[in-house]
Write a protein that holds these residues in place. Structure first.
Motif, PDB file in Angstrom:
ATOM      1  N   LYS A  24       0.849  -1.190   0.000  1.00  0.00           N
ATOM      2  CA  LYS A  24       0.000   0.000   0.000  1.00  0.00           C
ATOM      3  C   LYS A  24       0.885   1.240   0.000  1.00  0.00           C
ATOM      4  CE  LYS A  24      -3.950  -1.954   2.356  1.00  0.00           C
ATOM      5  NZ  LYS A  24      -4.955  -1.776   3.373  1.00  0.00           N
ATOM      6  N   LYS A  25       0.329   2.344  -0.466  1.00  0.00           N
ATOM      7  CA  LYS A  25       1.038   3.611  -0.442  1.00  0.00           C
ATOM      8  C   LYS A  25       0.937   4.183   0.972  1.00  0.00           C
ATOM      9  CE  LYS A  25       1.225   5.874  -4.189  1.00  0.00           C
ATOM     10  NZ  LYS A  25       2.574   5.571  -4.597  1.00  0.00           N
ATOM     11  N   ILE A  26       2.102   4.387   1.596  1.00  0.00           N
ATOM     12  CA  ILE A  26       2.195   4.891   2.962  1.00  0.00           C
ATOM     13  C   ILE A  26       2.921   6.228   2.931  1.00  0.00           C
ATOM     14  CG2 ILE A  26       3.187   4.421   5.258  1.00  0.00           C
ATOM     15  CD1 ILE A  26       0.982   2.488   4.475  1.00  0.00           C
ATOM     16  N   PHE A  35       6.631  11.810   2.454  1.00  0.00           N
ATOM     17  CA  PHE A  35       6.891  11.177   1.160  1.00  0.00           C
ATOM     18  C   PHE A  35       6.011   9.947   1.005  1.00  0.00           C
ATOM     19  CE2 PHE A  35      10.693  12.900   3.092  1.00  0.00           C
ATOM     20  CZ  PHE A  35      11.120  13.813   2.136  1.00  0.00           C
ATOM     21  N   PRO A  36       5.294   9.818  -0.123  1.00  0.00           N
ATOM     22  CA  PRO A  36       4.520   8.595  -0.363  1.00  0.00           C
ATOM     23  C   PRO A  36       5.435   7.468  -0.829  1.00  0.00           C
ATOM     24  CG  PRO A  36       4.223  10.124  -2.181  1.00  0.00           C
ATOM     25  CD  PRO A  36       5.098  10.818  -1.172  1.00  0.00           C
ATOM     26  N   VAL A  37       5.316   6.302  -0.186  1.00  0.00           N
ATOM     27  CA  VAL A  37       6.151   5.145  -0.504  1.00  0.00           C
ATOM     28  C   VAL A  37       5.275   3.905  -0.512  1.00  0.00           C
ATOM     29  CG1 VAL A  37       8.161   3.798   0.222  1.00  0.00           C
ATOM     30  CG2 VAL A  37       8.096   6.233   0.716  1.00  0.00           C
ATOM     31  N   GLN A  44      -4.645  -6.144   8.819  1.00  0.00           N
ATOM     32  CA  GLN A  44      -5.403  -6.267  10.061  1.00  0.00           C
ATOM     33  C   GLN A  44      -4.932  -5.259  11.111  1.00  0.00           C
ATOM     34  OE1 GLN A  44      -6.053 -10.249  11.399  1.00  0.00           O
ATOM     35  NE2 GLN A  44      -6.565  -9.631  13.459  1.00  0.00           N
ATOM     36  N   CYS A  45      -3.632  -5.218  11.411  1.00  0.00           N
ATOM     37  CA  CYS A  45      -3.151  -4.343  12.486  1.00  0.00           C
ATOM     38  C   CYS A  45      -2.468  -3.077  11.981  1.00  0.00           C
ATOM     39  CB  CYS A  45      -2.205  -5.100  13.420  1.00  0.00           C
ATOM     40  SG  CYS A  45      -0.570  -5.472  12.720  1.00  0.00           S
ATOM     41  N   GLY A  46      -2.159  -3.012  10.680  1.00  0.00           N
ATOM     42  CA  GLY A  46      -1.556  -1.818  10.106  1.00  0.00           C
ATOM     43  C   GLY A  46      -0.049  -1.716  10.250  1.00  0.00           C
TER      44      GLY A  46
END
Length: 69
Positions: A24-26, A35-37, A44-46
Motif C-alpha cells: 500500500k502507499k504509505i 513522502f509517499p512510498v 489487520q493491524c496496520g
C-alpha cells in the motif's frame, strides 16, 4: 515479519497477526517532510514492514539530505 516462499517470490506475513502483507502507499514523514512510498502493510493491524536495505539505503540517504538543509 516472516517470509513464506510461494511460487519463487516470498510472501511476507505479519508476525503479530499472521496475515499476509499487502503493498500500500504509505506516507513516511521525517523532519516535517512527507513522502509517499509503496510498502508492505498488515491489513489487520496496520504494521508496516521496512526492509533493512530500504532503511539503511534509500531512507538513510533522504534523512541525510533533509538534515543537511
Amino acid at each position: 515479519m516472516t517470509a513464506v516462499p510461494e511460487q519463487n517470490t516470498p510472501e511476507w506475513v505479519c508476525g503479530k497477526c499472521g496475515c499476509a502483507l499487502e503493498t500500500k502507499k504509505i506516507n513516511v514523514s521525517y523532519m516535517g517532510s512527507s513522502f509517499p512510498v509503496d510498502l508492505p502493510v498488515c491489513p489487520q493491524c496496520g504494521q508496516v514492514y521496512i526492509s533493512e536495505d530500504l532503511a539503511t539505503g534509500k531512507m538513510a540517504d533522504v534523512e541525510q539530505l533533509l538534515e543537511d538543509k
